[in-house]
Design a protein around this motif. Structure first.
Motif, PDB file in Angstrom:
ATOM      1  N   TYR A 149      -7.314   1.497  -6.167  1.00 53.35           N
ATOM      2  CA  TYR A 149      -6.877   2.741  -5.996  1.00 53.35           C
ATOM      3  C   TYR A 149      -8.141   3.491  -5.359  1.00 53.35           C
ATOM      4  CZ  TYR A 149      -8.999   3.707 -10.881  1.00 53.35           C
ATOM      5  OH  TYR A 149      -9.692   3.653 -11.918  1.00 53.35           O
ATOM      6  N   GLN A 150      -7.894   4.586  -4.643  1.00 57.60           N
ATOM      7  CA  GLN A 150      -9.154   5.119  -3.780  1.00 57.60           C
ATOM      8  C   GLN A 150      -8.528   6.663  -3.818  1.00 57.60           C
ATOM      9  OE1 GLN A 150      -8.440   5.219   0.639  1.00 57.60           O
ATOM     10  NE2 GLN A 150     -10.570   4.304   0.773  1.00 57.60           N
ATOM     11  N   ALA A 151      -9.557   7.484  -3.884  1.00 61.24           N
ATOM     12  CA  ALA A 151      -9.574   8.976  -3.910  1.00 61.24           C
ATOM     13  C   ALA A 151     -10.978   9.790  -3.677  1.00 61.24           C
ATOM     14  CB  ALA A 151      -8.883   9.489  -5.193  1.00 61.24           C
TER      15      ALA A 151
ATOM     16  N   LEU B   7      -4.572   0.804  -2.252  1.00 61.58           N
ATOM     17  CA  LEU B   7      -5.026  -0.100  -0.886  1.00 61.58           C
ATOM     18  C   LEU B   7      -4.448  -1.498  -1.449  1.00 61.58           C
ATOM     19  CD1 LEU B   7      -8.504   1.088   0.132  1.00 61.58           C
ATOM     20  CD2 LEU B   7      -5.929   1.928   0.949  1.00 61.58           C
TER      21      LEU B   7
ATOM     22  N   PRO C 162       0.932  -1.327   0.020  1.00 59.42           N
ATOM     23  CA  PRO C 162       0.082  -0.014   0.031  1.00 59.42           C
ATOM     24  C   PRO C 162       0.739   1.281  -0.109  1.00 59.42           C
ATOM     25  CG  PRO C 162      -0.559  -1.672   1.592  1.00 59.42           C
ATOM     26  CD  PRO C 162       0.659  -2.084   1.216  1.00 59.42           C
ATOM     27  N   GLY C 163       0.169   2.423  -0.633  1.00 65.06           N
ATOM     28  CA  GLY C 163       1.160   3.389  -0.392  1.00 65.06           C
ATOM     29  C   GLY C 163       0.559   4.393  -1.789  1.00 65.06           C
ATOM     30  N   SER C 164       1.500   5.721  -1.913  1.00 62.33           N
ATOM     31  CA  SER C 164       0.972   6.560  -3.122  1.00 62.33           C
ATOM     32  C   SER C 164       1.847   6.144  -4.244  1.00 62.33           C
ATOM     33  CB  SER C 164       1.438   7.637  -2.510  1.00 62.33           C
ATOM     34  OG  SER C 164       1.199   9.014  -3.754  1.00 62.33           O
ATOM     35  N   TYR C 165       1.241   5.905  -5.474  1.00 57.96           N
ATOM     36  CA  TYR C 165       1.701   5.818  -6.673  1.00 57.96           C
ATOM     37  C   TYR C 165       1.232   6.454  -7.776  1.00 57.96           C
ATOM     38  CZ  TYR C 165       2.951   0.966  -4.639  1.00 57.96           C
ATOM     39  OH  TYR C 165       3.358   0.027  -3.804  1.00 57.96           O
TER      40      TYR C 165
ATOM     41  N   ASN D 121      -3.537   7.200  -3.845  1.00 55.74           N
ATOM     42  CA  ASN D 121      -3.538   6.259  -2.751  1.00 55.74           C
ATOM     43  C   ASN D 121      -3.956   4.942  -3.304  1.00 55.74           C
ATOM     44  OD1 ASN D 121      -3.256   5.741  -0.163  1.00 55.74           O
ATOM     45  ND2 ASN D 121      -5.420   5.182   0.181  1.00 55.74           N
TER      46      ASN D 121
ATOM     47  N   ARG E  18       0.626  10.416  -7.838  1.00 56.67           N
ATOM     48  CA  ARG E  18       0.397  10.259  -6.473  1.00 56.67           C
ATOM     49  C   ARG E  18      -0.965  10.009  -6.055  1.00 56.67           C
ATOM     50  NH1 ARG E  18       3.524  14.298  -8.111  1.00 56.67           N
ATOM     51  NH2 ARG E  18       1.924  15.705  -7.790  1.00 56.67           N
TER      52      ARG E  18
ATOM     53  N   GLN F 211     -13.501   3.831  -4.767  1.00 57.07           N
ATOM     54  CA  GLN F 211     -12.544   2.835  -4.601  1.00 57.07           C
ATOM     55  C   GLN F 211     -12.781   1.872  -5.939  1.00 57.07           C
ATOM     56  OE1 GLN F 211     -11.344   0.826  -0.862  1.00 57.07           O
ATOM     57  NE2 GLN F 211     -11.505  -1.059  -2.077  1.00 57.07           N
TER      58      GLN F 211
END
Length: 509
Positions: A447-449, A501, A254-257, A499, A497, A424
Motif C-alpha cells: 500500500y502506498q500513500a 500496488l 492493483p487499484g484502490s482498496y 492505493n 480508498r 510504501q
C-alpha cells in the motif's frame, strides 16, 4: 514476584565514581554535568531445523560524563571503573566542550544553534526502577532455551509442506546508574526479549516463501516464550496451513482498496510516518543525515491536519512492557505520557532537554537515550502509539464494514522518503475482503500513500480488545549511528480508498 536489581551491578562503587566525576567537572567550571555507568548484557541463540546454529553472549560496560561548559556540549567515556578514571573522563569532557565553544559559529550564522541551554527538570533525589518481568532470561539455562525452540521447530517441520524452520531468541539486560549536578540519582534495570520463528515452504519451481511469527519483541522476561502475553500454541498450529495457502494465492490486482490493517502491520507504519516525524530534532532540521528530517515542522503545531479525527497518537515512556519504557531518561527526566496527534491534528513532539529549551518549553518529556556508555545521549523515540476507541469495534466488525478491500497482517518491507511523507509498505499476509468477509489470501501487495492522505483516510479504530503492542529492538538514528528499542501499540484500523500496488509487476518494470 517483583524483579530485583542485579546485585553484581549495585555492588559496584556507583556513587563514589559519580562523585569523583561530577565534583571534577564542577571544579572545572561546568554549568551542568551528568554521569552514567552502564552494564548492558546481550545474548542471542539461533536454531536451524531444530539444531543449534549459533549463539552469542556479550557484555558492554563503562562510564560516561557529559557536561555543558561555556555554552557547549562536552562528552567522554571510559571502560576503567576507578575514581581516577572517572575524574579524568570529566576532564576530557570539559576539554571537548572548550574545543566546541571555540569553534562555535557566530550567532545568527547559517546552521548555528547558539549556546546550549537545557530545559529545567526538578531534582528527583535517589530513585530505583526495574522493568516488569517475571523470569530474567539470563537466569534461564541455555539447554532449556534450546529445548523449547527445538521442540517447536520439530513440530513445525512435521507439518506437510514445511521445508525448513528458523528459530531464535535475543535478550537484553540493561543496568544503568545516573547522577547529575542537580541532585538526581537513579539506578535502573530493563529486560527485553525478542523471539524469532519462521517456516519456509517450497511448492514447485520457484514456489518458495516464508512466514514468521507475529509475536513482537517486548519488555518481558522468559515467561513471554512460555505463554504469558502470547498464544504460541495457537499461532504455531496455524502457520503451516497459512503458508501453504499463501503459496497458492493469486496476485493482487492493483487499484484502490479499503484496508483493514492489523496491529502486527500498522505498528511499523506508525513508527516511520509518525514516530520519526514527530521527533523535534528532525522537525527543526538538526537531524538530517540519517533517514532525513520531517514534514511536520513546528509552524504546523496545533494546526497541521495529520489525519482524521479518529486519530489520536501518544508518546509514552510509561506503557507496560514497552521497549522504550523507563523510569527516568538519560538526562534524569521522569517518564511521562503526552499527545503527539490529537483528533487528527499535530499536538506535540518528542523532546530532550536541549530541544525543549530551543522550542521555548519549560520541560522535556523524557526522550533522551544513549545506546551504550560509549555513546552520547540524544533525542530518541518514546513508545508512540495509536489509541483505540473505548467502545470501538472488533477486527471482525471492521472487516464486516468493507465491500471490497484487503486485510493486512504482519510487517515486512517498507520505504519512506527523507521527510517522512511519501511511503510504501508491504506485509506478511494479505486476505481479500469481499462483502464483509475474508475470501482467501492474496500475494504481492503493497500500500502506498502520503502520510497525511493515509491517516486522513482513517475511518475507524478498533476497541481495546484489538490493541497489540509491536516494536523493534533496533531503531537507528544519528552519526555515529545508535540503535534504540521502541514499542508501538495500536488497534486494528480501517482506512478507506488506499492505493495498492502489485509488487511483482512493479519489480518487473
Amino acid at each position: 514476584m517483583c524483579p530485583a536489581l542485579d546485585e553484581t551491578f549495585t555492588s559496584l562503587p556507583l556513587r563514589s565514581l559519580a562523585d569523583a566525576a561530577l565534583s571534577r567537572a564542577t571544579a572545572l567550571g561546568a554549568a551542568h554535568a551528568d554521569f552514567r555507568l552502564e552494564r548492558v548484557r546481550t545474548a542471542s541463540l539461533e536454531l536451524r531445523d531444530a539444531r543449534t546454529a549459533g549463539a552469542a553472549d556479550t557484555t558492554t560496560s563503562g562510564l560516561a560524563v557529559r557536561v555543558v561548559h561555556d555554552g557547549a556540549w562536552g562528552f567522554a567515556s571510559a571502560a576503567d571503573l576507578t575514581r581516577e578514571e572517572a575524574a579524568a573522563t570529566a576532564e576530557r569532557a570539559v576539554e571537548m566542550a572548550r574545543l566546541a565553544a571555540s569553534a562555535r559559529a557566530p550567532e545568527g550564522a547559517y546552521g548555528a544553534h547558539g549556546r546550549v541551554e537545557l530545559a529545567g527538570e526538578p531534582s528527583h533525589g535517589e530513585r530505583e526502577w526495574v522493568s516488569s518481568y517475571e523470569r530474567d532470561p539470563f537466569e534461564v539455562p541455555d539447554t532449556e532455551k534450546v529445548d523449547l525452540l527445538a521442540r517447536r521447530s520439530r513440530a513445525l517441520l512435521s507439518a506437510a509442506g514445511v521445508a525448513h524452520v528458523d528459530a531464535g531468541v535475543s535478550s537484553v539486560r540493561e543496568c544503568k546508574f545516573y547522577a547529575d549536578t542537580a541532585g538526581t540519582v537513579t539506578t535502573q534495570q530493563r529486560v527485553r526479549i525478542q523471539p524469532r520463528l519462521a517456516v519456509v515452504a517450497q511448492e514447485g519451481p520457484g514456489g518458495l516463501d516464508t512466514m514468521r511469527t507475529l509475536a513482537p519483541p517486548t519488555a518481558r522476561g522468559w515467561e513471554y516464550l512460555t505463554g504469558t502475553g502470547w498464544d504460541w500454541a495457537g499461532e504455531l498450529e496455524r502457520m503451516p496451513e497459512l503458508l501453504a495457502e499463501k503459496l497458492r494465492a493469486p496476485s493482487v490486482e492493483p487499484g484502490s482498496y479499503d484496508l483493514v490493517v492489523d496491529p502486527s502491520n500498522l505498528w511499523l507504519t506508525i513508527h516511520e510516518s509518525v514516530g520519526h516525524a514527530t521527533e523535534l530534532d528532525r522537525a527543526f532540521g538538526f537531524e538530517a543525515a540519517y533517514a532525513g528530517t520531517s514534514f511536520a515542522t513546528p509552524d504546523g503545531l496545533g494546526s497541521l491536519r495529520y489525519g482524521s479525527p479518529a486519530m489520536r497518537i501518544t508518546g509514552d515512556r510509561t506503557a507496560p512492557h514497552g521497549l522504550a519504557t523507563t523510569g527516568y531518561d538519560d538526562e534524569g527526566v521522569a517518564a511521562q505520557s503526552w499527545d503527539l496527534v490529537r483528533e487528527g491534528v499535530l499536538a506535540g513532539y518528542q523532546l530532550d532537554r536541549r530541544t525543549a529549551a530551543l522550542a521555548g518549553l519549560p520541560r522535556s518529556n523524557g526522550c533522551a537515550f544513549a545506546q551504550s556508555p560509549a555513546h552520547v545521549p540524544m533525542q530518541r523515540m518514546a513508545n508512540v502509539s495509536l489509541a483505540p476507541a473505548p467502545e470501538g469495534p472488533s477486527t471482525e466488525e471492521l472487516i464486516g464494514g468493507v465491500e471490497r478491500g484487503i486485510y493486512v497482517v504482519g510487517d515486512r518491507s517498507w520505504s519512506i522518503d527523507q521527510q517522512r511523507f511519501n511511503f510504501q509498505f508491504t506485509g506478511q499476509r494479505f486476505f481479500r475482503i469481499a462483502h464483509g468477509r475474508l475470501a482467501g489470501q492474496l500475494r504481492d501487495v503493497a500500500y502506498q500513500a502520503t502520510t497525511t492522505d493515509f491517516w486522513g483516510s482513517l475511518e475507524a479504530v478498533g476497541g481495546p480488545g484489538t490493541y497489540v503492542q509491536g516494536g523493534s529492538f533496533v531503531c537507528g538514528k544519528g552519526q555515529p549511528g545508535q540503535a534504540a528499542p521502541v514499542s508501538h501499540g495500536c488497534p486494528s484500523a480501517l482506512f478507506r480508498r488506499v492505493n495498492v500496488l502489485n509488487t511483482a509487476q512493479e519489480a518487473g518494470r
